[in-house]
Design a protein around this motif. Structure first.
Motif, PDB file in Angstrom:
ATOM      1  N   ARG A 107      21.937   8.923  43.434  1.00 52.12           N
ATOM      2  CA  ARG A 107      22.448   7.630  42.974  1.00 52.12           C
ATOM      3  C   ARG A 107      23.611   7.828  42.008  1.00 52.12           C
ATOM      4  N   GLU A 108      23.494   8.806  41.103  1.00 51.07           N
ATOM      5  CA  GLU A 108      24.561   9.066  40.142  1.00 51.07           C
ATOM      6  C   GLU A 108      25.817   9.583  40.831  1.00 51.07           C
ATOM      7  N   GLN A 109      25.642  10.383  41.879  1.00 48.00           N
ATOM      8  CA  GLN A 109      26.804  10.839  42.640  1.00 48.00           C
ATOM      9  C   GLN A 109      27.523   9.654  43.263  1.00 48.00           C
ATOM     10  N   ALA A 110      26.764   8.717  43.790  1.00 41.14           N
ATOM     11  CA  ALA A 110      27.373   7.530  44.401  1.00 41.14           C
ATOM     12  C   ALA A 110      28.127   6.706  43.363  1.00 41.14           C
ATOM     13  N   VAL A 111      27.536   6.569  42.164  1.00 44.98           N
ATOM     14  CA  VAL A 111      28.194   5.826  41.085  1.00 44.98           C
ATOM     15  C   VAL A 111      29.477   6.541  40.657  1.00 44.98           C
ATOM     16  N   LEU A 112      29.433   7.886  40.571  1.00 50.13           N
ATOM     17  CA  LEU A 112      30.616   8.659  40.188  1.00 50.13           C
ATOM     18  C   LEU A 112      31.733   8.481  41.204  1.00 50.13           C
ATOM     19  N   LEU A 134      31.554  18.900  34.349  1.00 52.87           N
ATOM     20  CA  LEU A 134      30.200  18.721  34.869  1.00 52.87           C
ATOM     21  C   LEU A 134      30.181  19.080  36.354  1.00 52.87           C
ATOM     22  N   ASN A 135      29.013  19.476  36.820  1.00 56.99           N
ATOM     23  CA  ASN A 135      28.815  19.776  38.238  1.00 56.99           C
ATOM     24  C   ASN A 135      28.274  18.519  38.902  1.00 56.99           C
ATOM     25  N   PRO A 136      29.074  17.854  39.760  1.00 54.76           N
ATOM     26  CA  PRO A 136      28.628  16.583  40.340  1.00 54.76           C
ATOM     27  C   PRO A 136      27.389  16.734  41.226  1.00 54.76           C
ATOM     28  N   ALA A 176      33.357   5.170  40.743  1.00 49.77           N
ATOM     29  CA  ALA A 176      34.254   5.190  39.583  1.00 49.77           C
ATOM     30  C   ALA A 176      35.591   5.835  39.958  1.00 49.77           C
ATOM     31  N   PHE A 177      35.525   6.938  40.708  1.00 51.05           N
ATOM     32  CA  PHE A 177      36.763   7.594  41.146  1.00 51.05           C
ATOM     33  C   PHE A 177      37.594   6.669  42.046  1.00 51.05           C
ATOM     34  N   GLN A 178      36.918   5.923  42.894  1.00 44.98           N
ATOM     35  CA  GLN A 178      37.639   5.004  43.783  1.00 44.98           C
ATOM     36  C   GLN A 178      38.288   3.866  43.003  1.00 44.98           C
TER      37      GLN A 178
END
Length: 636
Positions: free
Chosen positions: A608-613, A600-602, A616-618
C-alpha cells in the motif's frame, strides 16, 4: 426555542419545506445527557438515531488496538453526529461523550429515511458529509505504526486541550478591586485569573506578575482603589477546545505565557496552564524550552538543546503530521538560533567590540527558511546590514565578520553542521550591506547561469530570524520586483528543475540508485521533494508571494487561482506523504546509529505504501509538466 425553529437554522434541515418539518415534529425527541456520560461507545450496535446538539459540547473519541483513546473531533450546538452509522447500520467506529451537559434532538432512522426520499438536496448533503467525516477520521487515527520500532514511547503531544484543561475556571470581574483579585489568587493557590465582564464573557487576564509589576512598584497609596481592568492584560491569547497539546505548548513558547484560557464563541470553557501540560506528560519538552531560554553560555545551550530530539521523537511517535512537526521544530530551532545570537552579541561586548554598530538581520535559508527543517541539518544563513551611513561601513564589516564567526561556531556546537557549500554568514558572499545585496541579486537575475541559479535558488527561500526584520522584508520585496521586471529568469529556474524528473520508469516502476552505498534506494529529497519546492517557489515568485513555506505557498497559489484546487490538494497530499516517508526513515536510521541521509528502499515499504509513493511521484510529474508548459520550457 421551539424544535422547528431550531431545525430551520441547521443544515440540511433548512433545505426542507416548513410543512415537511411540521410533519416530522411529533417524531423528534429531546434528551439531556449529563457531563461525562456517553451517547454511545465504540463497538456498540447502531442505535438507529441521528443526534442534533442544541446545547453543550460533545467529543468524538477513537480507541486504538492498544486501548489508547484519542479525541478526534468536537460537536457543538447545531452540529449533527451519528449519521454514518445511521446510514450503514454498522457498529459505531468511535465513541461520543458529553464534555458538558448536552441537550440533543433525536431523529429516528425511519423518519430520517423518509426525509432522504423527499429531498434530493437533503440526501446529497449527507453523502458529502459522510465522505468528509470518514476522511477526517482516517487522517486522525489510521496508519498505526509500532512505536517500538523507533525506540520511543508514545506521549500525548496530540492530546486535545479539552483533555487537559481545568474547568470550571476561577475568575474575577473587571470592576473588582485588585485587593479582591489578590485574595482570590491566594485563597485558591493559583497564579492567574481570567477576568470576565458582567455577562461572564472573558475580557482579560490578571497574574501575580501583573500585581507586582503594575501595582506594588507604583509607590503610591491608591492600590486599594485600583480596579482589575486597570492592570489586566486585555484580549488574552487563547485556544479553542479542540486544539492539540503541541499547539498549546507552541503558543506558550511563542508568547512566553504560562496559562491560556480556552474560549469558544466568546464563552469561557476552561484554562490550560504550563502545570497542566507538565502533569499530562513527561516534562522533557517543557524543560527543553525553559532551559534554552535560561542558558547564558554556548556550552550550557549545547546540553539543553539535546532535549529537542526527544520532542521530535515524541511528535513522530504520536503520528503528528509532517506539517505539524515542522511548525513545532521550526519554533524550537528558531529559539535555539536566537539564543546563540544573543550569547554571541554579549561575547562581542565582553571582548571590547561593543554592540552592533548598525542595524542588521540574521537570515536563514533552505529548508530552515521554508520552516521545513525537521532534523538539525547543515547551516544555510547570512547577514544583511544597514549601509545608510557610509562612514560606518568598514567598522560594520569588521564587526559582523567577527560576530558571524561566533554565531556559526555556536550553531555548530549546538548541532547544526557547517554547510559544505559554504552558504554561511562567515562567507562574505552571504554577509553583505543592503545595497550590495541588491546589486548582487540584480546580477543573479540578469545572468542566470548554473552557479548563479544555485545561489539564487538557495537565497529565494530566505526569512529573517533575528534583528531588523525591516531590512529583510525590504530586500524580499526588492528581489520580487527584480524578477517580475525580468521574468525570463523564471524560465531558467524552471528549466533547471525540469532537467531531472521523478524516479519512475515508463511502466511506473521505481528507478533506484546504482551506486555502491545506496544501491536499490531513492533519495526522497533530491529526487522528489525538491521538485515540488522548486515549482511551487517559481509560481509564488511570479505571483509576488513573499511567504516561504511550501504548504502556505500552495494555499496562496490556490487562492490566486494559479493552481487549480484539485491539483493543489493532490500536490499538497504528495508533499505531506513524501515528508512523512523521509522523516520516518531518517528517524529509523538515527535510532540505530546510521546517518539520516534522505534515502529509502521503496521495496521495503508495504504494498500500500509503495502505491502511495508512486501516486506522489505522479503528482510531481504532473506538476513539472504544468510548470514546464506554463514557462515555455522546450519539451513540455
Amino acid at each position: 426555542m421551539e424544535k422547528i425553529q431550531i431545525l430551520e437554522q441547521i443544515a440540511p434541515f433548512n433545505l426542507l419545506e416548513q410543512s415537511v418539518l411540521m410533519e416530522i415534529r411529533p417524531k423528534i425527541k429531546e434528551k439531556t445527557f449529563a457531563k461525562g456520560s456517553f451517547f454511545f461507545k465504540q463497538g456498540d450496535a447502531a442505535l438507529r438515531t441521528l443526534f442534533i446538539i442544541i446545547d453543550g459540547v460533545a467529543e468524538i473519541i477513537v480507541r486504538n488496538e492498544k486501548g489508547v483513546e484519542s479525541v478526534v473531533g468536537l460537536r457543538r450546538p447545531y452540529d449533527i453526529f451519528g449519521e454514518t452509522v445511521l446510514l450503514t447500520e454498522k457498529n459505531y467506529p468511535a465513541s461520543a461523550r458529553a464534555v458538558t451537559e448536552c441537550t440533543c434532538l433525536l431523529l429516528d432512522r425511519d423518519t430520517f429515511d423518509s426525509l432522504l426520499h423527499q429531498s434530493r438536496e437533503f440526501s446529497g448533503f449527507f453523502s458529502r458529509l459522510i465522505t468528509d467525516r470518514l476522511r477526517d477520521m482516517f487522517e486522525e487515527v489510521v496508519k498505526e505504526q509500532s512505536y517500538d520500532a523507533y525506540g520511543m514511547d508514545a506521549q500525548p503531544f496530540r492530546k486535545r486541550v479539552c483533555d487537559v484543561m481545568t474547568s470550571p475556571v476561577i475568575t474575577c470581574r473587571e470592576n473588582d478591586l485588585v485587593t479582591t483579585a489578590a485574595r482570590i489568587l491566594t485563597k485558591n493557590r493559583i497564579s492567574s485569573l481570567v477576568v470576565v465582564d458582567r455577562l461572564n464573557k472573558p475580557v482579560g487576564m490578571v497574574t501575580e506578575t501583573d500585581l507586582v509589576a503594575r501595582i506594588l512598584t507604583r509607590g503610591d497609596c491608591s492600590v486599594g482603589e485600583t480596579e482589575v481592568r486597570e492592570i489586566m492584560t486585555p484580549n488574552p491569547i487563547s485556544l479553542s477546545s479542540d486544539a492539540f497539546f503541541y499547539q498549546a505548548l507552541l503558543t506558550m513558547v511563542k508568547n512566553k505565557v504560562k496559562q491560556l484560557p480556552v474560549i469558544e464563541d466568546n464563552t469561557l470553557l476552561g484554562i490550560v496552564t504550563l502545570r497542566d501540560l507538565v502533569q499530562s506528560r513527561s516534562t522533557g519538552a517543557i524543560t527543553t524550552v525553559s532551559n534554552i531560554e535560561s542558558e547564558t553560555t554556548i556550552e550550557g545551550l549545547k546540553k539543553s538543546s539535546n532535549g529537542i530530539d526527544s520532542v521530535l521523537k515524541a511528535l513522530i511517535a504520536e503520528k503528528a503530521s509532517s506539517r505539524e512537526i515542522c511548525e513545532v521544530m521550526t519554533e524550537l530551532y528558531d529559539r535555539l538560533t536566537k539564543k546563540v545570537i544573543e550569547i554571541s552579541e554579549k561575547q562581542m561586548v565582553a571582548e571590547g567590540f561593543g554592540p552592533p554598530p548598525v542595524d542588521y538581520c540574521w537570515i536563514t535559508m533552505g529548508s530552515s527558511g521554508r520552516k521545513e527543517q525537521i532534523n538539525r541539518t547543515d547551516q544555510d544563513n547570512g547577514i544583511i546590514y544597514d549601509d545608510s551611513n557610509p562612514a560606518k561601513l568598514k567598522e560594520a564589516e569588521e564587526y559582523f565578520s567577527a560576530l558571524a564567526a561566533k554565531i556559526v561556531d555556536g550553531l555548530y556546537q549546538v548541532g547544526f553542521a557547517l554547510c559544505k557549500g559554504n552558504v554561511m554568514a562567515t562567507n562574505p558572499q552571504w554577509r553583505r550591506p543592503y545595497k550590495d545585496w541588491v546589486s548582487t541579486l540584480a546580477y543573479w537575475v540578469r545572468e542566470p547561469h548554473s552557479e548563479m541559479l544555485r545561489n539564487f535558488t538557495i537565497f529565494l527561500d530566505f526569512r529573517p530570524v533575528y534583528g531588523s526584520w525591516d531590512l529583510a522584508n525590504k530586500l524580499k520585496h526588492a528581489v520580487i520586483r527584480m524578477i517580475q521586471d525580468n521574468p525570463i529568469v523564471l524560465h531558467f529556474l524552471t528549466r533547471d528543475d525540469l532537467a531531472h524528473g521523478v524516479p519512475l520508469g515508463f511502466f511506473k516502476q521505481f528507478i533506484t540508485a546504482r551506486s555502491k552505498d545506496h544501491k536499490g534506494e531513492i533519495n526522497i529529497k533530491e529526487s522528489a521533494l525538491v521538485h515540488i519546492v522548486d515549482c511551487i517557489r517559481i509560481f509564488s515568485i511570479r505571483d509576488g508571494i513573499s511567504e516561504t513555506n511550501t504548504f502556505l505557498r500552495i494555499c496562496l497559489l490556490t487562492d490566486n487561482k494559479t493552481l487549480p484546487k484539485d491539483d493543489a490538494e493532490f500536490i499538497e497530499a504528495a508533499y505531506e506523504t513524501l515528508l512523512t516517508f523521509r522523516n520516518r526513515e531518517n528517524l529509523r536510521k538515527a535510532s540505530i546509529g546510521l546517518e539520516p541521509d534522505n534515502y529509502l528502499n521503496p521495496y521495503k515499504l508495504s504494498k500500500r505504501e509503495q502505491a502511495v509513493l508512486k501516486e506522489a511521484f505522479q503528482a510531481i510529474d504532473r506538476l513539472q509538466s504544468f510548470t514546464g508548459s506554463y514557462f515555455r520550457v522546450e519539451g513540455f
